[in-house]
Write an enzyme that holds these catalytic residues in place. Structure first.
Site, short mmCIF file in Angstrom:
data_model
loop_
_atom_site.label_atom_id
_atom_site.label_comp_id
_atom_site.label_asym_id
_atom_site.label_seq_id
_atom_site.Cartn_x
_atom_site.Cartn_y
_atom_site.Cartn_z
N ASP A 209 0.69 -1.10 0.14
CA ASP A 209 -0.06 0.12 0.16
C ASP A 209 0.77 1.35 0.01
O ASP A 209 0.53 2.27 -0.78
CB ASP A 209 -0.73 0.05 1.13
CG ASP A 209 -1.65 -1.06 1.57
OD1 ASP A 209 -1.56 -2.28 0.59
OD2 ASP A 209 -2.70 -1.23 2.22
N GLU B 50 3.18 -8.13 11.99
CA GLU B 50 2.91 -7.63 10.63
C GLU B 50 4.16 -7.39 9.79
O GLU B 50 4.32 -7.95 8.62
CB GLU B 50 1.76 -6.47 10.62
CG GLU B 50 1.32 -6.08 9.18
CD GLU B 50 0.41 -4.80 9.06
OE1 GLU B 50 0.25 -4.32 10.26
OE2 GLU B 50 -0.27 -4.64 7.99
C1 GLC Z 1 -2.15 -4.17 4.52
C2 GLC Z 1 -1.16 -4.65 3.47
C3 GLC Z 1 -1.75 -5.64 2.52
C4 GLC Z 1 -2.48 -6.73 3.27
C5 GLC Z 1 -3.30 -6.17 4.37
C6 GLC Z 1 -4.06 -7.19 5.17
O1 GLC Z 1 -2.94 -3.21 3.72
O2 GLC Z 1 -0.48 -3.61 2.65
O3 GLC Z 1 -0.71 -6.34 1.60
O4 GLC Z 1 -3.24 -7.38 2.34
O5 GLC Z 1 -2.79 -5.01 5.29
O6 GLC Z 1 -3.29 -7.70 6.00
#
Ligand code: GLC
Length: 451
Positions: A177, A415
């Protein structure tokens, strides 16, 4: 750092506990507070973990995602099953309003955009790990038409000039993102305040704002989502109506290319013609080679369709084509030389402690804790690790696998991680971090590679 068998067993147990915590009975949330719904490519990575020890859950994870597939074949990036009011998320179903599209699935709540297509790859992995082969073939027969429709959507709707390269139209579609990959495009988008619909961020409640995108970026994310909503998620209108973000993304196209290769293998299993999939995989690989290789930098870069130019940004995603076996030996050597340099630190014999950063550590703007601008992501490293092994760099791959396995022992099941210290950042008890650790720890081939 090599972990003792006891530590590995403990980690495995903890990883399974994380997945149990996030498992709802029908699908797995990426993280309870920060991501309380189902995400498309997360589910595929999560299935890669379940595939190693729970075939039924692996299948269910993907089945529940594809149950929300749109009539045009798109697989939404978020599925809101039972929206939990205690875990507010923005943008939720009320923002997306997918009912504006005739293709949206009736009675389901989803977003209107997509994420990287790694699902067929996950399905083939489930088959390869399956203890119950007959049952798996039934699952393949069930999900194959849905996977085919998903890929059909991408080639039909996201490749209007028939280049065999599909475009993404939002940073969220890349899965990365807040990467510097999008800076030039987002900065070019000058917006008047009235063009940005009113909204309230929910992502900085559970995670420190220093580890999240800036409001400047978020305004543009919301503007783009509103742009699609106003056009009822009609891809042709979005493309021709001046969408400011249209990118042929290296990672997305690489995963599509690999997924097409895997569709061919799945087709053979169920007695369907594999040739169309093999042909499309080859065509996409050739297009990546011809259009996205940057000879000066020795890596792959995205192509910005609005500017009509490549965006040379040194992100780890620029090495992804190794995963699909795309580069020839000369290009693969150049990629690996860059990966082994201090920029990414993946030299096989150095005691570099951590997996690769998501962005060149020596490049301007590198930020070790800010979302996608430096932190280590497990799923990106998992892809690169497989790419290294596939392209003949077994020592590099083994070193990277060991570093991935060691990371949760240092930073927890977070994460993402600080590439300088290994400290965990972002959401806690994160599903794909746990799932991919399980995937690696229970990989028999790898278990012996390090001995
Ligand atoms: C964030 C990450 C994306 C992922 C999401 C849920 O938006 O950038 O890659 O799928 O989180 O974990």
């Amino acid at each position: 750092m090599t972990l003792t068998p006891e530590t590995q067993a403990t980690l495995l147990q903890q990883a399974r506990a994380v997945l149990d915590l996030n498992w709802t009975g029908g699908f797995t949330k990426p993280a309870l507070r920060q991501y309380p719904h189902q995400w498309s490519w997360d589910s595929a990575f999560i299935a890669l973990g379940y595939a190693r020890y729970d075939q039924a859950r692996a299948e269910q994870e993907l089945r529940s995602l594809f149950a929300a597939q749109w009539a045009d074949g798109r697989v939404p990036h978020i599925v809101f099953h039972d929206a939990d009011p205690a875990a507010p998320y923005f943008p939720g179903p009320g923002f997306w309003q997918i009912e504006r599209s005739p293709d949206a699935p009736a009675g389901r709540h989803t977003s209107g955009i997509v994420q990287p297509p790694i699902h067929a790859t996950a399905v083939l992995h489930i088959v390869r790990c399956a203890p119950d082969r007959q049952r798996t073939l039934d699952f393949v027969a069930e999900i194959f038409p849905r996977l085919a429709a998903w890929h059909h959507f991408l080639y039909l709707r996201r490749d209007p000039r028939r280049e065999n390269l599909v475009y993404i139209c939002h940073p969220w579609e890349s899965g990365q993102d807040n990467s510097p990959l999008w800076d030039a495009i987002l900065t070019r988008m000058t917006l008047q305040p009235q063009q940005i619909p009113p909204y309230r961020r929910a992502d900085t409640r559970a995670v420190h704002p220093d580890e999240r995108p800036l409001d400047f970026d978020y305004d543009r994310y919301v503007y783009l989502a509103d742009f699609f909503r106003q056009r009822d998620y009609d891809q042709a209108r979005i493309f021709t109506d001046g969408c400011p973000f249209l990118v042929q993304d290296v990672l997305f196209n690489t995963l599509l290319c690999q997924a097409e290769q895997d569709m061919a293998a799945l087709a053979r299993l169920i007695g369907t013609d594999p040739d169309p999939f093999t042909a499309r995989a080859a065509a996409t690989a050739a297009a990546i080679e011809a259009k996205l290789w940057d000879e000066a930098r020795g890596m792959y870069v995205n192509f910005d369709l609005v500017a009509g130019a490549t965006t040379p940004v040194p992100a780890l995603a620029g090495f992804a084509p190794l995963f699909a076996g795309i580069p020839d030996a000369i290009r693969a050597r150049r990629l690996v030389a860059y990966l082994a340099s201090p920029s990414f630190g993946l030299a096989p014999h150095e005691p570099a402690l951590y997996p690769a950063a998501s962005y060149d550590r020596l490049a301007p703007g590198y930020s070790p804790r800010r979302y996608w601008r430096g932190p280590v992501w497990i799923q990106m490293n998992w892809l690169i690790m497989h790419g290294l092994a596939r392209c003949g760099f077994g020592d590099h791959a083994a070193r990277l696998a060991a570093a991935i396995i060691a990371l949760p022992a240092i930073g927890g099941f977070r994460e993402y991680f600080d590439p300088e210290t290994g400290a965990g950042c972002g959401a806690e008890d994160f599903s794909w971090t746990a799932a991919l650790l399980i995937n690696l720890l229970l990989d028999d081939a790898l278990a012996h590679a390090d001995e």
